[in-house]
Design an enzyme around this catalytic site. Structure first.
Site, PDB file in Angstrom:
ATOM      1  N   ALA A 146       0.831  -1.206   0.000  1.00 58.35           N
ATOM      2  CA  ALA A 146       0.000   0.000   0.000  1.00 58.35           C
ATOM      3  C   ALA A 146       0.860   1.248   0.000  1.00 58.35           C
ATOM      4  O   ALA A 146       1.908   1.304   0.653  1.00 58.35           O
ATOM      5  CB  ALA A 146      -0.916   0.003   1.217  1.00 58.35           C
ATOM      6  N   ASP A 188     -26.440 -38.227   1.606  1.00 58.84           N
ATOM      7  CA  ASP A 188     -25.705 -38.906   0.531  1.00 58.84           C
ATOM      8  C   ASP A 188     -26.485 -38.750  -0.769  1.00 58.84           C
ATOM      9  O   ASP A 188     -27.423 -39.490  -1.043  1.00 58.84           O
ATOM     10  CB  ASP A 188     -25.510 -40.387   0.868  1.00 58.84           C
ATOM     11  CG  ASP A 188     -24.585 -41.090  -0.118  1.00 58.84           C
ATOM     12  OD1 ASP A 188     -24.116 -42.190   0.201  1.00 58.84           O
ATOM     13  OD2 ASP A 188     -24.337 -40.533  -1.212  1.00 58.84           O
ATOM     14  N   LEU A 239     -26.471 -42.503  -8.056  1.00 58.21           N
ATOM     15  CA  LEU A 239     -26.552 -43.945  -8.222  1.00 58.21           C
ATOM     16  C   LEU A 239     -27.792 -44.520  -7.523  1.00 58.21           C
ATOM     17  O   LEU A 239     -28.315 -45.565  -7.926  1.00 58.21           O
ATOM     18  CB  LEU A 239     -25.287 -44.592  -7.635  1.00 58.21           C
ATOM     19  CG  LEU A 239     -25.196 -46.113  -7.607  1.00 58.21           C
ATOM     20  CD1 LEU A 239     -25.171 -46.674  -9.029  1.00 58.21           C
ATOM     21  CD2 LEU A 239     -23.974 -46.568  -6.835  1.00 58.21           C
ATOM     22  N   HIS A 240     -28.279 -43.815  -6.518  1.00 57.08           N
ATOM     23  CA  HIS A 240     -29.384 -44.321  -5.703  1.00 57.08           C
ATOM     24  C   HIS A 240     -30.746 -43.747  -6.096  1.00 57.08           C
ATOM     25  O   HIS A 240     -31.746 -44.068  -5.449  1.00 57.08           O
ATOM     26  CB  HIS A 240     -29.105 -44.013  -4.227  1.00 57.08           C
ATOM     27  CG  HIS A 240     -27.762 -44.490  -3.759  1.00 57.08           C
ATOM     28  ND1 HIS A 240     -27.439 -45.813  -3.659  1.00 57.08           N
ATOM     29  CD2 HIS A 240     -26.640 -43.800  -3.394  1.00 57.08           C
ATOM     30  CE1 HIS A 240     -26.180 -45.939  -3.241  1.00 57.08           C
ATOM     31  NE2 HIS A 240     -25.678 -44.729  -3.080  1.00 57.08           N
ATOM     32  N   ILE A 253     -29.790 -48.484  -6.762  1.00 60.32           N
ATOM     33  CA  ILE A 253     -29.605 -49.393  -5.634  1.00 60.32           C
ATOM     34  C   ILE A 253     -29.741 -48.635  -4.315  1.00 60.32           C
ATOM     35  O   ILE A 253     -29.625 -47.412  -4.260  1.00 60.32           O
ATOM     36  CB  ILE A 253     -28.233 -50.096  -5.693  1.00 60.32           C
ATOM     37  CG1 ILE A 253     -27.091 -49.072  -5.590  1.00 60.32           C
ATOM     38  CG2 ILE A 253     -28.102 -50.918  -6.962  1.00 60.32           C
ATOM     39  CD1 ILE A 253     -25.702 -49.684  -5.480  1.00 60.32           C
ATOM     40  N   GLY A 304     -25.601 -48.578   0.920  1.00 63.61           N
ATOM     41  CA  GLY A 304     -25.093 -49.597   1.836  1.00 63.61           C
ATOM     42  C   GLY A 304     -25.302 -49.210   3.285  1.00 63.61           C
ATOM     43  O   GLY A 304     -25.635 -50.052   4.128  1.00 63.61           O
TER      44      GLY A 304
END
Length: 693
Positions: free
Chosen positions: A153, A467, A471-472, A487, A490
């Site tokens: 500065a 989650d 995929l789910h 699916i 898990g």
């Protein structure tokens, strides 16, 4: 700039005039920063309190190192470093009492990188960074944050050494907004360093090479060994980024342990492949993931319970899905939701020294241990670390440990075993003593079997617990991954199975749940029926879970450890008499009857001890050495403790017997301390002189 100009008074008046002209309130003070008390007193008299301190006073005495006089060295340190200390110290207690404060230290690129002709200036400026980092640690519990800026500065100090157009381009207007944000009550930044100038801001951090061990057990360290390993010492590939002294010293203590256990670096040529693999993973193993908070309310715990099959059809499930129940409880397996952020948030791809393709990641195994029942709602602090990396040939197994704390007490521990398909086969180790091992079920008919049919919406419901993997839920994404349809998670099957065990063998008493370990074997489709087969062996319930329609085992080699009915995870201080440390505290109490007045006179402090057993607080003791003849009593301090120490009963005895060095225990995390921990030196001296334990 020499800092002797009488115009400096006019500069202060000009700033006050500018603030007042815009409707603000301001007062000028003409004292030197070395008179910090006077400056702070003026602020208190004008405003009634002090919330922010910006240490920005500075002068220059530039000269090459050989030409710096004692006077030029001292004046730079008096203004920059001592001045910042004096002003901040004068404000410190006021900030602590009001539980709020924001402090800015002004360092410089010269202090960070060095600069010809500024040895005195650069030394003082880097000293300010060290001061700031320590204040950030000490002030955190009182909501006092301290940060450092290194501005480029134009100012009165630089106007004679910078071109006029550059002074204008780097005007303070382009620095002040950063200072304003760092001082705002909603800003959580603390202990950080920023370079700023011309409208640009960047945060800086330390980086440390992985380095090399250059000696072997019981062998001297030689300069030849240093030279031979110099390239590795200076190799910043897969570098670590320590943020706390515990991380720094802890790494070195880890090296000492490695030398003691392994004898140092192997020179056996037959071990070259394994050594190459080990070094390839060195940057990943023990890598600390960014800490994070996991906040939840009854809504999230109820949503989770519904996601793993709790239902109003079962009256005993009501305690998990109705917040108005007198015994409303959080399902124990909700502990994985608290800790899952590094796994579902993609953090595995950011591990140094480890290439993880998130499209090839599978959840292999899961371990969860509770040290006390989860609170019905809370905000838990979570700390994750890569415990180990194993080479299974067809892929790597990454062990991720996550520790979750509620109000500074460890509540639960998770170990996620993540399988990375196709990344193995480079010769790394296949097993680890850090892994929580799955156990085969007994070879006999099960003692109990429970079944639950999952809903077609089960995955859609469970994913609301955090989650969001498509995929789910997405048929196209599932087809791309090789599945006929989306699916089930898990961990959703994991929750169903644990709920079955808790219902069958613990009457849904969450205080009896200690730990669970599972291995995920095959996928489950929403709508299928889960069948949990259970074998009781003492307090361990072995189980496996099948899909009833196909007979496929989807969870194998699993168990739940339960506590006996007479035992609980949250032990009370009254049970402290079972601990070895109880005898020590009682002995200290007896000794104080004879020498207490003398000890209290020397120490003048109150110490609170939290003694743990099996990871939970088993007893609290207070040693009150503030005035009078001192006293020892069981329970928390009656008032505020000057220092609080937390360690296990076993480690406490090791310290008392001189087998465990307290500093090593602190830096390795076995001993936790808060408050004025320097007072512990007084206590340690007194114990050595008088206790003779």
């Amino acid at each position: 700039m020499k800092g002797l100009s009488k115009g400096s008074l006019a500069a202060a008046d000009k700033v006050v005039e500018e603030i007042r002209s815009k409707g603000g309130k301001a007062v000028a003070n003409y004292d030197s920063v070395e008179a910090g008390e006077k400056i702070v007193r003026a602020a208190l008299e004008a405003f009634g309190r002090i919330d922010i301190v910006v240490n920005n006073a500075g002068i220059l005495r530039d000269n090459s190192f050989g030409r710096i006089s004692d006077e030029d060295w001292d004046i730079i340190h008096r203004v920059h470093l001592r001045g910042s200390f004096q002003v901040t110290r004068a404000a410190w207690d006021h900030m602590k009492k009001q539980k709020f404060g924001r402090i800015i230290m002004t360092a410089s690129a010269s202090g960070i990188y060095g600069n010809f002709g500024q040895a005195n200036y650069s030394a003082a400026k880097l000293g300010l960074l060290g001061l700031s980092n320590t204040l950030a640690i000490e002030g955190q519990k009182s909501n006092i944050h301290c940060n450092t800026i290194a501005p480029a500065a134009g100012s009165r100090m630089t106007q004679n050494i910078m071109p006029e157009d550059l002074v204008e381009a780097l005007k303070p207007d382009y620095v002040a907004p950063l200072v304003l944000w760092l001082c705002h009550e909603s800003c959580e930044e603390n202990g950080s360093l920023f370079e700023v100038g011309g409208g640009w801001i960047g945060k800086l951090r330390w980086e440390r090479a992985l380095g090399a061990i250059v000696r072997q057990k019981n062998q001297p360290m030689t300069p030849e060994a240093v030279k031979a390993n110099w390239k590795q010492v200076c190799d910043f590939d897969n570098a670590t980024k320590p943020q706390r002294i515990q991380e720094s010293i802890g790494g070195i203590i880890g090296v000492l342990n490695k030398i003691d256990s392994e004898g140092g670096v192997s020179t056996n040529p037959t071990s070259q492949a394994a050594s190459t693999a080990t070094s390839a993973f060195a940057g990943a193993i023990s890598h600390k993931l960014p800490s994070f908070s996991s906040a939840y309310t009854e809504l999230e715990t109820i949503m989770y319970a519904l996601g793993v099959g709790a239902s109003m059809k079962e009256p005993k499930d009501r305690k998990f899905i109705y917040e108005g129940s007198t015994d409303f409880s959080c399902l124990p397996t909700f502990g994985v939701i608290i800790a899952q952020k590094p796994i579902v948030g993609g953090k595995l791809s950011e591990i140094p020294g480890l290439s993880v393709n998130l499209e090839k990641v599978l959840h292999g195994e899961q371990y969860l241990e509770l040290y006390k029942p989860l609170p019905r709602a809370g905000n838990l602090k979570c700390e994750g670390v890569i415990a180990d990396v194993l080479d299974k040939g067809s892929g790597l197994v990454v062990l991720v440990d996550v520790y979750s704390y509620f109000e500074e007490e460890l509540v639960c521990y998770n170990q996620f075993s993540i399988f990375v398909v196709g990344s193995g086969g480079i010769g790394g180790k296949r097993t680890s003593d850090k892994a929580k091992v799955a156990v085969a079920v007994p070879n006999r008919p099960p003692d109990a079997v429970l079944r639950d049919t999952t809903s077609l919406n089960q995955a859609a419901l469970y994913r609301l617990s955090g989650d969001w993997n498509p995929l789910h839920i997405d048929p196209n994404f599932a087809a791309f991954a090789g599945f006929d349809k989306p699916i089930l998670h898990g961990l959703c099957t994991f929750g169903f199975s644990a709920r079955h065990v808790l219902k069958q063998f613990a009457d849904n008493d969450v205080s009896r749940f200690k730990a669970i370990k599972v291995r995920f074997a095959k996928p489950v489709y929403p709508g299928q029926t889960l069948q949990t087969e259970m074998w009781k062996e003492g307090n361990r319930i072995h189980f496996q879970t099948k899909v009833q329609e196909t007979g496929d085992i989807v969870i194998s080699n699993a168990y739940v450890d339960l506590l006996p009915k007479s035992d609980t995870l949250a032990k009370t201080p009254s049970e402290g008499e079972e601990l070895q440390s109880t005898l020590v505290f009682e002995e200290i109490g007896r000794l104080l009857k004879d020498i207490g007045h003398e000890v209290a006179k020397k120490v003048n402090a109150v110490f609170e001890w939290h003694i743990t057993k099996g990871g939970h607080t088993a007893a609290k003791w207070t040693i009150d050495l503030k005035g009078g003849s001192g006293k020892v009593y069981q329970g928390p301090a009656k008032g505020s403790a000057d220092a609080t120490f937390t360690l296990s009963d076993e480690d406490f005895m090791e310290v008392v017997l001189g087998k465990l060095d307290p500093q090593k225990a602190f830096f390795s995390g076995r001993l936790k301390a808060r408050g004025n921990i320097l007072l512990s030196q007084k206590l340690q001296t007194i114990l050595k002189d008088y206790a003779k334990l």
